[in-house]
Scaffold this active site. Structure first.
Site, PDB file in Angstrom:
ATOM      1  N   HIS A   1       1.012  -1.119  -0.101  1.00  0.00           N
ATOM      2  CA  HIS A   1      -0.003  -0.052  -0.076  1.00  0.00           C
ATOM      3  C   HIS A   1       0.914   1.212  -0.161  1.00  0.00           C
ATOM      4  O   HIS A   1       2.020   1.265   0.589  1.00  0.00           O
ATOM      5  CB  HIS A   1      -0.905  -0.048   1.254  1.00  0.00           C
ATOM      6  CG  HIS A   1      -2.124   0.990   1.271  1.00  0.00           C
ATOM      7  ND1 HIS A   1      -1.983   2.367   1.353  1.00  0.00           N
ATOM      8  CD2 HIS A   1      -3.326   0.845   0.722  1.00  0.00           C
ATOM      9  CE1 HIS A   1      -3.230   2.859   1.324  1.00  0.00           C
ATOM     10  NE2 HIS A   1      -4.149   2.051   0.990  1.00  0.00           N
TER      11      HIS A   1
ATOM     12  N   ASP B   1      -8.020  -4.445  -0.125  1.00  0.00           N
ATOM     13  CA  ASP B   1      -8.492  -4.765  -1.653  1.00  0.00           C
ATOM     14  C   ASP B   1      -8.368  -6.269  -1.702  1.00  0.00           C
ATOM     15  O   ASP B   1      -9.148  -7.011  -2.554  1.00  0.00           O
ATOM     16  CB  ASP B   1      -7.830  -4.231  -2.753  1.00  0.00           C
ATOM     17  CG  ASP B   1      -8.045  -2.506  -2.390  1.00  0.00           C
ATOM     18  OD1 ASP B   1      -9.095  -1.897  -2.266  1.00  0.00           O
ATOM     19  OD2 ASP B   1      -6.915  -1.825  -2.374  1.00  0.00           O
TER      20      ASP B   1
END
Length: 428
Positions: free
Chosen positions: A308, A365
């Site tokens: 991320h 995600d």
């Protein structure tokens, strides 16, 4: 905040003493607003990765430690004890509601779940194969033409009712976009249901049959919405703030945020993770082969849903949603090869020094796409779900911006690298 200063001195002796201060959490910042005036210089920061564009009380992220706070409350505690509308109240108003406030807020939201009948006609005007995000961007932007009685952005009551309308109507609009895409009838809201139950019904019910959503499915969807409600100054939130800084109405500002979210580098990450898992599953490739490909610099393959930009530790949302994956898939029963593959891939990467050194941990995600698919939501609706969840974060930042005494229209600088000044050639 402190009154400490950081001094910047140029090669030719010009000097600027810049205020340096810190917030409740996080590193100190240097206020560079007087830098150009004092030195003739301004900063260069592509992507604004090292630039704070505002002060905010809403959300804090510590990417190194894997911390996410909504108004000071850890996301883990909110996910365990709260519900989506309570989180909406918290983000908008700064405190958790008491019982009376919660009841009144829920009532206010549910009273606004209907949309004008012309909105139904508007959505039906899109092509049968229009992407749901295309419909969502256009429809939310069009809401300003229906509610022009309360678009005075300088009126706190107008700002609040617009916020309530957006939070309330987004599930209705999202479900209409989905059902138009499928050629199915639109379901009116049922305000006797909870916010998330109501959305689930509008998505999947048909007039000919009763519909009873699985409690585990509703809980899973509510968790996804809480985890996606806000995430500080990301691209879409910054877009909402920048759009709103010009005085644009809230519906136009949120539509701009939706458009930004549509980009695959932002809201499409969970879809990319599902596509990757599908490809691995259908290729017959082993986990070992997948890991080897991901580590091969000459192979264009990349693990989607890992790492991320902000979190350099484990994404705290991923830990919460992983457990919900187990609960939901156990409730649904049957063979779940995609989830099993995801578990094996996660286990392999967490034990591999290559990924440990680079802090490439699974992010939210990686799992949210699995849950959405298990709930029967198609991939072209994944980003719509994200937008529906994030609406409260966007509108909370929009409202906060309009009460900020330092609020001003956004106008970034640039480094011009085009042709030098030149004269127009004389014609013979």
């Amino acid at each position: 905040m402190t009154d400490r200063t950081t001094t910047v001195t140029t090669d030719d002796g010009r000097e600027a003493k810049l205020p340096t201060f810190g917030g409740t959490h996080g590193p100190e910042v240097v206020d560079v607003r007087t830098l150009q005036k004092e030195t003739g210089l301004f900063t260069y920061d592509p992507g604004y990765a090292s630039t704070s564009s505002c002060k905010s009380k809403i959300t804090f992220i510590d990417g190194n430690e894997g911390v996410l706070l909504y108004r000071g409350y850890p996301i883990e505690q909110l996910a365990e004890s709260s519900n989506y509308l309570e989180v909406c109240y918290l983000l908008m108003y700064g405190e958790l509601p008491n019982d009376t406030q919660s009841e009144q807020f829920t009532s206010n939201i549910m009273q606004h779940t209907m949309v004008h009948e012309n909105i139904r006609d508007f959505i039906n005007g899109f092509r049968y194969d229009a992407h749901p995000m295309a419909m969502l961007v256009g429809t939310v932007g069009a809401l300003s033409s229906f509610y022009h009685d309360s678009l005075d952005i300088n009126n706190p009551e107008h700002r609040e009712i617009s916020a309530h309308r957006l939070i309330a109507k987004m599930p209705t609009i999202a479900s209409y976009c989905y059902n138009h895409h499928r050629g199915m009838p639109f379901m009116y809201p049922d305000n006797d249901l909870s916010y998330v139950e109501n959305f689930t019904r509008m998505m999947f019910a048909v007039p000919a049959e009763d519909f009873k959503p699985s409690p585990v499915a509703v809980k899973a969807l509510e968790l996804i919405m809480i985890l996606h409600a806000d995430h500080e100054q990301n691209a879409s939130t910054s877009t909402v703030r920048l759009t709103g800084s010009s005085g644009a109405n809230p519906f136009a500002s949120i539509a701009a945020g939706i458009a930004c979210l549509w980009g695959p580098a932002h809201g499409g990450a969970n879809e990319a993770a599902i596509n990757m898992l599908d490809n691995i599953l259908h290729s017959g490739e082993t986990i070992e082969q997948t890991i080897a490909r991901a580590k091969d610099k000459n192979d264009p393959f990349r693990l989607m849903g890992f790492g991320h930009r902000v979190y350099k530790n484990f994404d705290p949302r991923a830990k919460l949603i992983q457990k919900m994956c187990h609960d939901l898939l156990a409730d649904l029963g049957g063979d779940q090869p995609l989830f099993q593959l995801a578990m094996e891939l996660e286990k392999a990467t967490l034990a591999d020094q290559y990924f440990i050194d680079r802090k490439l941990y699974p992010n939210v995600d990686f799992y949210s796409g699995i849950i959405l698919r298990a709930l029967g939501i198609p991939m072209n609706m994944f980003t719509v779900m994200f937008a529906m969840s994030r609406t409260v974060g966007w509108i909370s930042h929009w409202m906060e911006m309009h009460t900020d005494p330092e609020f001003r229209i956004g106008r970034p600088q640039q480094v011009y690298i085009g042709a030098a000044k030149r004269d127009y050639p004389k014609k013979s």
